[in-house]
Design an enzyme around this catalytic site. Structure first.
Site, mmCIF file in Angstrom:
data_model
loop_
_atom_site.group_PDB
_atom_site.id
_atom_site.type_symbol
_atom_site.label_atom_id
_atom_site.label_comp_id
_atom_site.label_asym_id
_atom_site.label_seq_id
_atom_site.Cartn_x
_atom_site.Cartn_y
_atom_site.Cartn_z
ATOM 1 N N GLU A 31 61.517 45.533 51.544
ATOM 2 C CA GLU A 31 62.007 46.722 50.857
ATOM 3 C C GLU A 31 60.914 47.308 49.951
ATOM 4 O O GLU A 31 60.699 48.516 49.905
ATOM 5 C CB GLU A 31 63.253 46.332 50.034
ATOM 6 C CG GLU A 31 63.852 47.412 49.168
ATOM 7 C CD GLU A 31 64.447 48.571 49.961
ATOM 8 O OE1 GLU A 31 64.427 48.512 51.198
ATOM 9 O OE2 GLU A 31 64.891 49.546 49.314
ATOM 10 N N TYR A 32 60.215 46.427 49.256
ATOM 11 C CA TYR A 32 59.120 46.874 48.395
ATOM 12 C C TYR A 32 58.060 47.594 49.234
ATOM 13 O O TYR A 32 57.597 48.678 48.879
ATOM 14 C CB TYR A 32 58.494 45.675 47.670
ATOM 15 C CG TYR A 32 57.425 46.072 46.671
ATOM 16 C CD1 TYR A 32 57.744 46.352 45.343
ATOM 17 C CD2 TYR A 32 56.095 46.181 47.061
ATOM 18 C CE1 TYR A 32 56.780 46.732 44.435
ATOM 19 C CE2 TYR A 32 55.113 46.566 46.157
ATOM 20 C CZ TYR A 32 55.457 46.834 44.842
ATOM 21 O OH TYR A 32 54.486 47.216 43.950
ATOM 22 N N CYS A 55 24.157 8.712 58.603
ATOM 23 C CA CYS A 55 25.550 9.001 58.279
ATOM 24 C C CYS A 55 26.326 7.696 58.126
ATOM 25 O O CYS A 55 26.293 6.859 59.031
ATOM 26 C CB CYS A 55 26.177 9.861 59.380
ATOM 27 S SG CYS A 55 27.966 10.045 59.184
ATOM 28 N N LEU A 101 38.127 33.744 16.522
ATOM 29 C CA LEU A 101 38.982 32.892 15.690
ATOM 30 C C LEU A 101 38.198 31.723 15.128
ATOM 31 O O LEU A 101 37.342 31.154 15.818
ATOM 32 C CB LEU A 101 40.122 32.313 16.535
ATOM 33 C CG LEU A 101 41.224 33.257 16.989
ATOM 34 C CD1 LEU A 101 42.151 32.525 17.942
ATOM 35 C CD2 LEU A 101 42.007 33.770 15.791
ATOM 36 N N ASP A 160 60.436 41.603 49.857
ATOM 37 C CA ASP A 160 59.107 42.148 50.130
ATOM 38 C C ASP A 160 59.170 43.355 51.060
ATOM 39 O O ASP A 160 58.454 44.334 50.881
ATOM 40 C CB ASP A 160 58.217 41.092 50.787
ATOM 41 C CG ASP A 160 57.865 39.988 49.813
ATOM 42 O OD1 ASP A 160 58.252 40.113 48.636
ATOM 43 O OD2 ASP A 160 57.208 39.020 50.235
ATOM 44 N N CYS A 201 29.040 7.586 61.260
ATOM 45 C CA CYS A 201 28.678 7.454 62.674
ATOM 46 C C CYS A 201 27.269 6.925 62.896
ATOM 47 O O CYS A 201 26.882 6.636 64.028
ATOM 48 C CB CYS A 201 28.854 8.783 63.408
ATOM 49 S SG CYS A 201 27.564 9.978 63.026
ATOM 50 N N LYS A 233 42.430 23.441 18.113
ATOM 51 C CA LYS A 233 42.005 23.064 19.454
ATOM 52 C C LYS A 233 42.560 21.712 19.893
ATOM 53 O O LYS A 233 42.693 20.794 19.079
ATOM 54 C CB LYS A 233 40.461 22.983 19.516
ATOM 55 C CG LYS A 233 39.761 24.282 19.189
ATOM 56 C CD LYS A 233 40.046 25.367 20.179
ATOM 57 C CE LYS A 233 38.975 25.568 21.234
ATOM 58 N NZ LYS A 233 37.637 25.880 20.784
ATOM 59 N N CYS A 293 25.057 15.122 58.190
ATOM 60 C CA CYS A 293 25.059 14.255 59.361
ATOM 61 C C CYS A 293 24.792 15.124 60.596
ATOM 62 O O CYS A 293 25.364 16.194 60.745
ATOM 63 C CB CYS A 293 26.419 13.575 59.471
ATOM 64 S SG CYS A 293 26.795 12.950 61.113
ATOM 65 N N LYS A 344 46.511 28.878 23.209
ATOM 66 C CA LYS A 344 45.221 29.542 23.393
ATOM 67 C C LYS A 344 44.861 29.435 24.869
ATOM 68 O O LYS A 344 44.515 28.374 25.365
ATOM 69 C CB LYS A 344 44.154 28.881 22.529
ATOM 70 C CG LYS A 344 42.862 29.675 22.512
ATOM 71 C CD LYS A 344 41.969 29.217 21.373
ATOM 72 C CE LYS A 344 40.731 30.099 21.247
ATOM 73 N NZ LYS A 344 39.934 30.179 22.460
HETATM 74 S S1 IVH Z 1 44.723 35.796 18.801
HETATM 75 C C1 IVH Z 1 41.810 38.085 15.748
HETATM 76 N N1 IVH Z 1 45.970 34.422 20.588
HETATM 77 O O1 IVH Z 1 40.667 33.324 21.788
HETATM 78 C C2 IVH Z 1 41.737 37.472 17.086
HETATM 79 N N2 IVH Z 1 43.624 34.738 20.856
HETATM 80 O O2 IVH Z 1 38.633 32.583 19.835
HETATM 81 C C3 IVH Z 1 43.140 37.332 17.594
HETATM 82 N N3 IVH Z 1 42.726 33.720 22.887
HETATM 83 O O3 IVH Z 1 38.999 36.399 21.614
HETATM 84 C C4 IVH Z 1 43.137 36.451 18.735
HETATM 85 N N4 IVH Z 1 44.631 32.940 23.646
HETATM 86 O O4 IVH Z 1 40.196 35.779 23.759
HETATM 87 C C5 IVH Z 1 44.784 34.905 20.202
HETATM 88 N N5 IVH Z 1 47.232 33.270 22.123
HETATM 89 C C6 IVH Z 1 46.054 33.752 21.732
HETATM 90 C C7 IVH Z 1 44.872 33.540 22.472
HETATM 91 C C8 IVH Z 1 43.682 34.059 21.993
HETATM 92 C C9 IVH Z 1 43.324 33.053 23.871
HETATM 93 C C10 IVH Z 1 41.290 33.999 22.831
HETATM 94 C C11 IVH Z 1 40.946 35.441 22.621
HETATM 95 C C12 IVH Z 1 40.055 35.511 21.440
HETATM 96 C C13 IVH Z 1 39.586 34.109 21.333
HETATM 97 C C14 IVH Z 1 39.257 33.820 19.922
#
Ligand code: IVH
Length: 676
Positions: free
Chosen positions: A39-40, A414, A87, A37, A417, A320, A432, A122
């Site tokens: 050095e940075y 309370c 999606l 850190d 107490c 999902k 309280c 996702k």
């Molecule tokens: S691919 C054509 N990959 O999910 C859309 N989306 O429901 C390509 N998201 O708006 C999206 N992780 O915000 C993709 N690994 C991932 C993702 C991802 C989160 C979100 C993204 C998108 C939403 C769609």
């Protein structure tokens, strides 16, 4: 006055930017730093000084530009070159198979063909598009309606894992990089702790917190939240072409972007199902929330053949994870009392496992919340983790009621107490009023020594409670007087543990001032406000002696905080605590060179520099500090003075608009001289 930078300086600045961006990448993207850190910081300061001296050297890809810029009135808009789609969802394996079959049907492929799919998680955050022109981050935007998003460039620049300049030679002329900005669980918890301390409403989940942080008009607030990004794709581009999605992600990774480390190419639908199962089991172990996996056809030629329906591509689907919900039984609802005296109803439940961890308590927040959900002891309830993190009761399964459930009544005394517990008008919380309430005392002591306070690691709540119940300690100062013999009087306390506790206390004898201030647990004063106060006043004594007016004159400190601080230091109990801390030899370290004890040419004043000065800006700022003032970067109505160098920018105009005095560098020097 602004000299033109000599060629050697131009080259040095370029070299510093390159090095700093590289080390930033090692640290934030690869998680494997090559330098320390210190050095940075040294490289960073050198660049800062060059840029202060020659403002024309400031480039958009300079790491000094990550700290946030002037607050905006509102966001502009940015039209995405390629739309940001959403999606379609799959919820079970038959949805996944239906997707795979649809893909093959559209491509005219036989049903037994094995398609290659690129898989990743996702991420639960918000989608952004980053436009790079010739390798430099030019614009960053939120998704918006998919076609037009908000211009959040300033904010996205503060995200350390977003490269300001791509790595490597010959960057493409244009590329829109797409990814998800998120907060990891720890950072989410930290932000909410700080908001609780500052009595601000907490964020319900990391997603909301991330969205709130990116959509902040004041980018210095965004800069204080450690946002992160994972890149998952590309929008429009010029000068690059790939055959496969996976190849594109590899290329982006080589350019310094952070692509999902969990990504994998699966051959055929069965492998994708196995990938899903693996992450269904393991996603609780990730440092951030993921709500599913994304399945994408890997071949980009196939992707373009497949196209899109309405706003979702036919070549991808979000599979999902089932919502992390479980049912369990509420054994009892008890009331916990915190250090501020707040009474919080908490549901004690039969333990259940939710995304990998056991949950048996869930906060019910306050009495109105219990009434709204009508949660009763004995009820069967649905629980989940909000944003994959905080356990909460979603709803009561009323069909399972037997009639033996017990309604919750908020006590007006309370439970710890026995003092009156009062709910003030307009407040959701009952507190309280007991001055000597052990719950409050223990809570306050615990807070003082916690990570948000002076950070005495090793001094935990159990030992604090033991010592307090034996009346060996009444406030944080008492701990500094404890001896080993005192500690050995406690049950289950051996020589080694006693020594650890003493070491922990000793380690917190000279903490940074901001930690002491936040550890005091003053209403509305969390980590950030404490830092502001520490910088402004330089010592506890000066802060304690400040009038309400002086406090309210401090940038970022409004009348409510000013009053809370003044009231706190006026109390006898506080004065006694400060006396004892002094006597124990506890001394706080000022954050910056402490302002002169009294006066100074700029005592209590906020000064801003704009334009090119004849000395490095950091030096000018140090002069202000040495004279009791504070140098900040954005003009607000509490700015006292603006010093303009050559070719001043919008700050001078803004100051003029607000009627703030403006002086030249020469006049500024005269003000300094007069004080000596
Ligand atoms: S691919 C054509 N990959 O999910 C859309 N989306 O429901 C390509 N998201 O708006 C999206 N992780 O915000 C993709 N690994 C991932 C993702 C991802 C989160 C979100 C993204 C998108 C939403 C769609």
């Amino acid at each position: 006055m602004a000299e033109e930078a000599p060629q050697s300086v131009v080259r040095r600045a370029e070299e510093l930017r390159r090095q700093l961006n590289y080390h930033n990448y090692r640290y934030y993207v690869l998680d494997s730093p090559e330098i320390g850190d210190a050095e940075y910081d040294r490289l960073f300061r050198e660049l800062e000084e060059l840029e202060a001296k020659y403002p024309e050297l400031v480039r958009p890809d300079s790491p000094t530009q990550r700290v946030g810029a002037e607050p905006l009135e509102e966001f502009g808009t940015i039209r995405h070159r390629a739309p940001m789609l959403s999606l379609g969802n799959a919820f079970d394996e038959s949805d996944l198979h239906a997707f795979d079959e649809r893909v093959k049907r559209h491509l005219g492929l036989p049903a037994d063909e094995q398609i290659d799919y690129l898989m990743d998680l996702k991420v639960d955050g918000l989608a952004v598009s980053l436009t790079y022109e010739s390798g430099v981050l030019a614009r960053g935007a939120t998704r918006g309606d998919g076609y037009t998003g908000e211009d959040t460039t300033q904010n996205l620049r503060t995200v350390r894992s977003i490269p300001l300049r791509m790595l490597g030679e010959d960057p493409p002329p244009l590329i829109e990089v797409r990814g998800e900005v998120y907060l990891d669980r720890r950072e989410f918890a930290r932000i909410n702790r700080e908001r609780e301390d500052e009595r601000l409403p907490v964020f319900a989940n990391p997603r909301n917190a991330a969205a709130g942080s990116v959509r902040q008009l004041d980018s210095s607030i965004t800069a204080r939240r450690r946002l992160d990004i994972i890149i998952y794709g590309m929008g429009a581009s010029e000068g690059v072409s790939f055959d496969r999605h996976s190849e594109m992600l590899d290329a982006l990774e080589a350019r310094g972007f952070r692509a999902s480390p969990q990504r994998a190419v699966c051959h055929g639908v069965d492998e994708t199902a196995a990938y899903y199962q693996r992450w269904l089991q393991k996603h609780g172990e990730l440092s951030y929330g993921a709500d599913g996996v994304v399945v994408k056809v890997d071949s980009l030629a196939m992707q373009s053949d497949l196209g899109q329906v309405s706003r979702s591509p036919r070549w991808a689907v979000a599979y999902k994870f089932p919502p992390e919900e479980q049912t369990t039984v509420v054994k009892d609802i008890f009331v916990s009392v915190g250090r501020t005296g707040a009474l919080t109803p908490v549901a004690m439940m039969e333990p259940v496992v939710i995304s990998g961890s056991t949950v048996q308590m869930a906060t019910l927040h306050n009495e109105d919340e219990v009434a709204r959900k009508d949660v009763r002891a004995g009820d069967t309830v649905v629980v989940r983790k909000a944003g994959d993190v905080i356990p909460e009761v979603v709803t009561v399964v009323t069909g399972k009621r037997t009639g033996n459930e017990r309604k919750f009544v908020m006590p007006d005394k309370c439970p710890v107490c026995g003092a009156d517990a009062v709910r003030e008008e307009g407040e959701a919380v009952r507190r309280c009023t007991g001055i000597a309430c052990p719950a409050q005392i223990n809570g306050r002591i615990g807070h003082f020594f916690s990570r948000g306070g002076v950070n005495a690691e090793g001094l935990g709540p159990k030992i604090i409670a033991q010592l307090a119940s034996k009346k060996m300690v009444r406030d944080p100062a008492d701990f500094y007087f404890l001896t080993k013999d005192d500690l050995l009087k406690l049950e289950r306390m051996g020589d080694k543990l006693a020594q650890n506790v003493l070491d922990a206390i000793a380690s917190a004898k000279h903490p940074p001032l901001r930690r002491v201030i936040s550890g005091l647990g003053i209403r509305h004063v969390g980590g950030h406000v404490a830092e502001v106060l520490a910088e402004q006043f330089g010592s506890l004594a000066r802060l304690a002696g400040a009038s309400e007016e002086e406090l309210a004159d401090t940038p970022e400190i409004g009348p409510v905080i000013a009053q809370a601080v003044a009231v706190f230091f006026r109390q006898e109990q506080t004065k006694e605590l400060l006396r004892k801390l002094r006597k124990a030899g506890v001394s706080a370290q000022p954050a910056v060179a402490a302002p002169r004890a009294s006066g100074g040419a700029f005592a209590g004043k906020t000064v801003i520099f704009t334009g090119a000065l004849s000395i490095p800006r950091s030096e000018a700022e140090a002069m202000v500090k040495a004279q009791g003032g504070r140098a900040t970067s954005s003009v607000t109505k509490s700015t006292d003075l603006v010093v303009v160098g050559d070719s001043p920018g919008s700050k001078a105009e803004k100051a003029q608009g607000l009627g703030i005095p403006i002086v030249t560098e020469d006049e500024f020097r005269r003000m300094l001289e007069q004080s000596d």
